[in-house]
Structures are given as C-alpha cells and as structure tokens.
Design a protein around this motif. Structure first.
Motif, PDB file in Angstrom:
ATOM      1  N   ARG A 450       0.587  -1.216   0.292  1.00 27.44           N
ATOM      2  CA  ARG A 450       0.107   0.095   0.048  1.00 27.44           C
ATOM      3  C   ARG A 450       0.834   1.132   0.452  1.00 27.44           C
ATOM      4  N   ILE A 451       2.115   1.024   0.733  1.00 28.40           N
ATOM      5  CA  ILE A 451       2.530   2.022   1.013  1.00 28.40           C
ATOM      6  C   ILE A 451       3.445   3.233  -0.459  1.00 28.40           C
ATOM      7  N   LEU A 452       4.558   1.878  -1.148  1.00 28.28           N
ATOM      8  CA  LEU A 452       4.605   1.841  -2.205  1.00 28.28           C
ATOM      9  C   LEU A 452       3.756   2.053  -3.284  1.00 28.28           C
ATOM     10  N   ALA A 453       3.086   1.370  -3.370  1.00 26.79           N
ATOM     11  CA  ALA A 453       1.418   1.990  -4.771  1.00 26.79           C
ATOM     12  C   ALA A 453       1.699   2.899  -4.380  1.00 26.79           C
ATOM     13  N   GLY A 454       1.262   4.161  -3.251  1.00 28.97           N
ATOM     14  CA  GLY A 454       0.630   5.667  -3.350  1.00 28.97           C
ATOM     15  C   GLY A 454       1.859   6.041  -3.669  1.00 28.97           C
ATOM     16  N   ARG A 455       2.973   5.816  -3.416  1.00 32.39           N
ATOM     17  CA  ARG A 455       4.081   6.792  -3.244  1.00 32.39           C
ATOM     18  C   ARG A 455       4.837   6.649  -4.975  1.00 32.39           C
ATOM     19  N   ARG A 456       4.727   5.296  -5.868  1.00 39.88           N
ATOM     20  CA  ARG A 456       5.164   5.277  -6.757  1.00 39.88           C
ATOM     21  C   ARG A 456       4.069   6.233  -7.491  1.00 39.88           C
ATOM     22  N   ARG A 457       2.370   6.440  -7.046  1.00 37.47           N
ATOM     23  CA  ARG A 457       1.230   7.366  -7.741  1.00 37.47           C
ATOM     24  C   ARG A 457       1.461   8.386  -8.029  1.00 37.47           C
ATOM     25  N   PHE A 458       2.117   9.015  -6.460  1.00 33.42           N
ATOM     26  CA  PHE A 458       3.037  10.082  -6.157  1.00 33.42           C
ATOM     27  C   PHE A 458       4.105  10.906  -7.027  1.00 33.42           C
ATOM     28  N   PHE A 459       4.819  10.047  -7.368  1.00 31.38           N
ATOM     29  CA  PHE A 459       6.022  10.487  -8.084  1.00 31.38           C
ATOM     30  C   PHE A 459       5.745   9.790  -9.421  1.00 31.38           C
ATOM     31  N   GLY A 460       4.427   9.930 -10.149  1.00 28.46           N
ATOM     32  CA  GLY A 460       4.530  10.246 -11.713  1.00 28.46           C
ATOM     33  C   GLY A 460       4.128   8.850 -12.543  1.00 28.46           C
ATOM     34  N   HIS A 461       3.015   8.409 -11.298  1.00 30.89           N
ATOM     35  CA  HIS A 461       2.093   6.977 -11.695  1.00 30.89           C
ATOM     36  C   HIS A 461       3.642   5.970 -12.250  1.00 30.89           C
ATOM     37  N   LYS A 462       4.151   5.640 -11.817  1.00 35.80           N
ATOM     38  CA  LYS A 462       5.016   4.305 -11.910  1.00 35.80           C
ATOM     39  C   LYS A 462       4.501   3.066 -11.957  1.00 35.80           C
ATOM     40  N   ARG A 463       4.571   2.304 -12.758  1.00 35.09           N
ATOM     41  CA  ARG A 463       3.895   1.035 -13.000  1.00 35.09           C
ATOM     42  C   ARG A 463       3.731   0.224 -11.591  1.00 35.09           C
ATOM     43  N   THR A 464       2.082  -0.607 -10.930  1.00 30.17           N
ATOM     44  CA  THR A 464       2.598  -0.230 -10.589  1.00 30.17           C
ATOM     45  C   THR A 464       1.350  -2.342  -9.829  1.00 30.17           C
ATOM     46  N   ILE A 465       2.290  -3.180 -10.408  1.00 32.33           N
ATOM     47  CA  ILE A 465       1.219  -4.132 -10.553  1.00 32.33           C
ATOM     48  C   ILE A 465       0.482  -5.176  -9.174  1.00 32.33           C
ATOM     49  N   ARG A 466      -0.847  -4.922  -8.800  1.00 30.40           N
ATOM     50  CA  ARG A 466      -1.872  -5.777  -8.214  1.00 30.40           C
ATOM     51  C   ARG A 466      -2.557  -6.723  -8.768  1.00 30.40           C
ATOM     52  N   PRO A 467      -1.704  -8.704  -8.389  1.00 29.67           N
ATOM     53  CA  PRO A 467      -2.631  -9.678  -9.099  1.00 29.67           C
ATOM     54  C   PRO A 467      -3.758  -9.684  -8.002  1.00 29.67           C
ATOM     55  N   TYR A 468      -5.036  -9.245  -9.338  1.00 34.63           N
ATOM     56  CA  TYR A 468      -6.105  -9.458  -9.233  1.00 34.63           C
ATOM     57  C   TYR A 468      -6.481 -11.106  -8.454  1.00 34.63           C
ATOM     58  N   ALA A 469      -6.227 -11.332  -7.658  1.00 35.20           N
ATOM     59  CA  ALA A 469      -6.108 -13.152  -7.050  1.00 35.20           C
ATOM     60  C   ALA A 469      -7.749 -13.090  -6.761  1.00 35.20           C
ATOM     61  N   LYS A 470      -9.272 -12.536  -6.573  1.00 38.18           N
ATOM     62  CA  LYS A 470      -9.790 -13.167  -6.464  1.00 38.18           C
ATOM     63  C   LYS A 470     -10.246 -13.702  -8.499  1.00 38.18           C
ATOM     64  N   LYS A 471      -9.746 -13.359  -9.231  1.00 39.48           N
ATOM     65  CA  LYS A 471      -9.906 -13.766 -10.251  1.00 39.48           C
ATOM     66  C   LYS A 471      -8.959 -15.142 -11.185  1.00 39.48           C
ATOM     67  N   LEU A 472      -8.019 -13.979 -10.809  1.00 40.85           N
ATOM     68  CA  LEU A 472      -6.204 -15.052 -11.236  1.00 40.85           C
ATOM     69  C   LEU A 472      -6.479 -16.420 -10.469  1.00 40.85           C
ATOM     70  N   ASN A 473      -6.888 -16.592  -9.270  1.00 41.25           N
ATOM     71  CA  ASN A 473      -6.318 -18.195  -8.637  1.00 41.25           C
ATOM     72  C   ASN A 473      -7.539 -18.985  -9.903  1.00 41.25           C
ATOM     73  N   SER A 474      -8.586 -19.332  -9.964  1.00 40.52           N
ATOM     74  CA  SER A 474      -9.608 -20.407 -10.454  1.00 40.52           C
ATOM     75  C   SER A 474      -9.094 -20.315 -11.422  1.00 40.52           C
TER      76      SER A 474
END
Length: 608
Positions: A450-474
């Motif tokens: 969470r902390i790094l996702a927010g920081r990377r958004r603040f400093f230029g929206h650097k690409r941050t990938i968060r797996p959507y596990a609810k869909k990916l697991n199946s």
C-alpha cells in the motif's frame, strides 16, 4: 519416429552382414558356380540397402537446412514450468505442460513498462493559504508521544498519522517510539532508520517536533498519561476525547498507534500526510547509500527492471489459511504456526481462495507477468523473507525469469553486515529498490504494498501491478485446459484496473496511503491530450482488427499493460458486475481485513 526407425534398421542390417544359409544337394556338395551366384546377389542387395539409407539421410539433411529442425524444443517447456499447486515440485503429467514459446507474441498495444497517461499527472502536496503556521512549543496544548507498532511500513503509517494528529491537537510532537517487542524483534530506534534532523526541519512550518519531553516537564508530571484510541478515529474524536486529557495532563502517550486516524480528512490535512510520508520521512545516510548501491547494480545489468514483493513466507501462508497442495506436511507445518494467533477462525482454504485472500505462488506470479507481456529476458529484483519451500519453491519463477536477483545476490555479507541483524533496516533496503524499479509487483495488499503503491502514484504513476487474486486463482486452476494465448488474454482481462493506471480509483475510495488522491494533480490541458490518445488508440485497434478480419468492437484498449484508454473501471467484469462497483468493493473489503483487526500479533504480521 518411423523414419528414424527405418534408418536404424537399415544400418543394423548393413553392419551385421550375416551370410544367408545355403542348402546342400543330396550329394552333400554345392557347385562352385551356384555359390558364386548367390554371393553376387547378396552383395547387390546390400549395396541397394546402403544406397537407400544414404538417400534418406541426404533428404533429411536438406529438410533440416530449408525447413528448420523437425522438433521445436521450445514447444516442450522445462518440467518446472508445469502448472502446480503443490510446493513439492513433483513432476507433472505431460498433458499439464503449457507452452510458453509464444509469450513474446502476447499483444502489447502500448509500453507495458510505463503508463502512457502518467505524464499528465504530478504529485502536489503544498498546503493552501488557509493552513496556519505551526504552533510554537511554548504555546502548544501539550506534548504528544506515540508508540508505533509493527514492522517498518506499519510504523511508517503510524508516524505519518502522528504528525497529523499533533496538528489537529495543536500539540508538540515528540519523536515517535518504535516497537521493540513485536513479531519482528527489531531493537532499532527512530534515529537508526530515519533522518531525525531532516524530519524535524522539513516539517517546521507544519508541526513543532522535539526529540524528547523537557526534563522539567517530566519532573512535574512523573509519567505521561497513556491511552489507546480506536481504529480510524475522526478529527472530532481527537478534539473531544484526547484534547481534554492533553490539556489537563500536559503529556499524553498514544500506544499501538497505527491506522488510528480516519481515512477521510480535510484536504490540507491529507496533503500534510503526503508531505510527511513522501518528503519528511527519509532513511538514514547508511541505508540510503546501500539501497542506492543495489539500485545502481540492477541498472548496470539492465536499463529497466521489475521488483517483486513475493510475501510468500511461512507466517503469511499460515495466517492466510490457504492450502498449496503440499499434503499433510504442509498442513502440519503451517497449522503449528497458525496456532500462534488465538483469535483466528478455523482455516477454510476454499473460502479464502474464492475471496482472493490466497497469495499467488512464485510460479503463478511469474506466469502472470509472462502473460502480461514481460519476456524471459526481463530482469527482476525479488524482495522477500524466507520463502516457504525454499529454493524448490523459487525454481519455477527462476526458470520463467532467469535474470533473478535479491539484495543478497547483488551484494556480499560484508556490505550487508550493518543491516542484517535488523529486520526493519533490511526491509528499508528492499523498500528503496522497489520504489526505484520501473515496475513494482505486489503479491498481497499489506502495508509495504500500500505504502509503495501510493508513493509511486505520487511520484509520476510508475507502473504498479497488483494481482487480482480473486479472478486469477480460478484461472490458474484451469490453466491446463486452455492454450497459452487464451490464458494470456484472460490474465490481461483479469488485471484491468490493477495495473497502476492514474484513474484506477476514484477519490475517497480505498485507503489514502494507497490512493493519495488529494495529493495528485492533473496538468493543464491534460484532458484534451488524453482524449486524443484514446481516439488514436481506438483507430489503430480498429484498423488492426479489420486487417485481421476480426469483428470490430470499440471498447477500451487495455491489453497487456492495462492502459485505460476510456475507463476500464466502467467496463463490466466477466460475471456481469460493473467493474467500478466490483473493484471498489474488493478494495474496501480487503482494507477492513488488514487494518481493523485488533490482535497485536496479527497487526504485526500484516505490517510488511
């Protein structure tokens, strides 16, 4: 194989060269003429066979030159690339093997490494003209002490909110205390991790901060008044419940201070949060220098790289209550660890998986990234503690991405010696590398993510990938029932809205530390430029579909990199739920899980 069998048979006959049996006449003798005739026939037969073999070999040689090898070994991946839920790396049946040879052909309609919309936004945390200067120490309502809990990133949220609470109370803030008795067992103080001088001076106009309560004051009160406030307390609560105690006792200490301030605050207070988190909290010089050394070594190997926060340690898996196919051994080992938290309900692996609470295995993280379009020549930095299953668990990920590095492989024991005995300082090194990576990949939604996702958004929206596990697991469970291209397209569809795009979350949705919307501004004329990019993208996609003879559907170009040409959050998901509604529900439900549990040890576990 039949062709090779015939060739082998021919050569075998030629090598054996067994003479045919001869029959003798009734007199017991065969004439010399008949014997010579049979010998000539045998030699002619063997010469014909040899000529045939040579001819076949010549044909094979020509086929190899003009058509390439008959067998493409890339179509048969290494056994470690085979899908598995088990951590034991048992060899899987051939029908489960998936070809990754066409990964480079996964459509990437834009740069997967960077959002094409990031250039239109910037971090903005300056206060407004209505924000009054800090109250001097002599005029303050008292001294506020806080005890931050958990690991590095959980403590960071507590420190950030402590500054804001001191502002709300018009109090003088004392340098926060760090937890020495948590799960992480780190004896570091604030000054061992953060630059105290910079912290005080950079916030001078916002809040008055001192290193300790003056001795004279402590002699008068004997000890601070200690209290613990509820989670996500509002400004109103602090004014009505904490301020009276501060005015009467002069020194108040708030314990277990993490997520004790409401998510929604006035705009100026939200911007103060950003100034603390993104500017005032800087690591000490030794940590900064070592972290930068690691970043530079990655840059020397490749001009761009991914950083992955695996979070696949035994404690995290035990807490999740998930099952990864390791049999009785896994159940026994993780079950013992899970008993540490007496407030946890009985584990229900299937329910947790359905709800997307199970971290992906390292192999699944790698497959997701390959499906999104990252080639096996990509360089990755892995931030992780002790991975459950050790090297065997990491083998599939290393096979998918051979350019695999950690802080231990990028440095030597002598360089890491000043940090290795302290979990928070080691975590700080990972934090620096992950922050400066081109792409950051999380595997859970804990505090570091969470902390790094927010920081990377603040400093230029650097690409941050968060797996959507609810869909990916199946999807992973059924991977062997589809082609690689189909699997890749489904992964890309699952990840819409989870690729770190600027408009993935609306203001007020999700946690502020992950989505600091009050601190992100749009550049002038950005709206028109974004519309033009979307228009051009749609036109190119339409032309590509028409040339390929496909049915043209004008929906948003999102592809492998998750670019939001229109607004992917407004698209419907596969089950028909409006995308915006579904993502907001998932974000908010996960936040409750990870931030409202009061069990101290669980709080510590979720810290990083």
């Amino acid at each position: 194989m039949q062709l090779f069998s015939k060739i082998y048979t021919c050569k075998l006959l030629h090598l054996q060269g067994k003479p045919t049996k001869v029959r003798f006449s009734n007199e017991g003798k065969l004439s010399m003429a008949q014997h010579q005739q049979n010998k000539v026939r045998l030699q002619l037969r063997m010469s014909s066979v040899s000529l045939l073999c040579v001819s076949m070999l010549a044909v094979l040689a020509l086929l190899s030159i003009f058509m390439g090898p008959l067998l493409d070994l890339d179509q048969f991946p290494h056994p470690s690339l085979v899908h598995r839920r088990s951590l034991t790396l048992k060899k899987q049946p051939e029908h489960l093997q998936t070809s990754l040879s066409n990964t480079s052909n996964v459509p990437t309609q834009a740069d997967i490494w960077k959002s094409k919309f990031s250039e239109f936004y910037y971090g903005c945390s300056d206060s407004s003209t209505r924000f009054a200067p800090a109250v001097p120490e002599k005029d303050a309502n008292g001294y506020l002490m806080i005890a931050a809990s958990g690991g590095l990133n959980q403590q960071r949220t507590g420190i950030t909110d402590a500054v804001v609470v001191a502002r709300i109370l018009n109090a003088t803030l004392v340098i926060p205390e760090l937890d020495h008795h948590s799960f992480w067992k780190d004896r570091s103080d604030f000054a061992d991790i953060f630059d105290v001088g910079w912290f005080i001076s950079s916030l001078l106009s916002d809040v008055t901060i001192v290193k300790e309560v003056p001795e004279k004051v402590m002699q008068e009160i004997e000890r601070p008044y200690t209290m613990r406030v509820p989670r996500k307390s509002s400004q109103h609560f602090y004014h009505n419940r904490v301020l009276p105690m501060l005015l009467s006792r002069r020194v108040v200490k708030l314990t277990k201070f993490d997520y004790r301030l409401a998510n929604k605050l006035d705009a100026d207070l939200q911007k103060l949060r950003c100034r603390v988190n993104y500017h005032a909290l800087q690591f000490t010089k030794p940590i900064q220098e070592m972290g930068q050394i690691l970043v530079n070594r990655m840059r020397n190997k490749s001009r761009r790289f991914l950083a992955i926060h695996l979070r696949f340690e035994p404690d995290m898996l035990a807490f999740s209550g998930c099952y990864y196919g390791g049999g009785e051994k896994e159940r026994r080992e993780l079950g013992v660890i899970r008993k540490r938290w007496k407030t946890l309900p009985e584990a229900n692996p299937e329910r947790e998986r359905r709800h997307g609470k199970c971290p992906l295995t390292p192999e699944e993280v790698g497959l997701m990234l390959r499906a999104l379009g990252f080639g096996n020549d990509s360089y990755i930095y892995v931030a992780s503690g002790e991975v459950y299953g050790g090297e065997e668990t990491l083998k599939p990920l290393k096979a998918l991405f051979p350019n695999f590095y950690t802080k231990d492989t990028l440095s030597n024991s002598r360089e890491l010696e000043p940090f290795s005995a302290y979990s928070s300082r080691m975590a700080a090194l990972d934090y620096i590398v992950c922050d400066q990576s081109d792409v950051f990949v999380t595997n859970n939604n804990g505090n570091m993510a969470r902390i790094l996702a927010g920081r990377r958004r603040f400093f230029g929206h650097k690409r941050t990938i968060r797996p959507y596990a609810k869909k990916l697991n199946s999807l992973f469970l059924n991977r062997h029932n589809m082609s690689w291209d189909t699997f890749a397209k489904k992964v890309q569809a699952c990840q819409k809205g989870f690729m770190g795009e600027p408009n993935e979350a609306r203001p007020g949705r999700g946690g502020f530390h992950e989505f600091p919307s009050a601190c992100i501004c749009e550049k002038p004329d950005a709206g028109e430029k974004i519309k033009e990019i979307i228009k051009q993208s749609k036109s190119k996609k339409k032309q590509a579909q028409e040339s390929a003879g496909e049915t043209v559907e004008l929906h948003s170009e999102n592809g492998a990199n998750g670019s939001n040409d229109t607004d992917p959050l407004m698209d419907d998901s596969e089950d028909g739920t409006p995308r915006q509604q579904q993502l907001n529900h998932d974000m908010n439900s996960e936040e409750v899980t990870s931030t409202e549990i009061e069990d101290p040890e669980i709080e510590e576990l979720l810290s990083d």
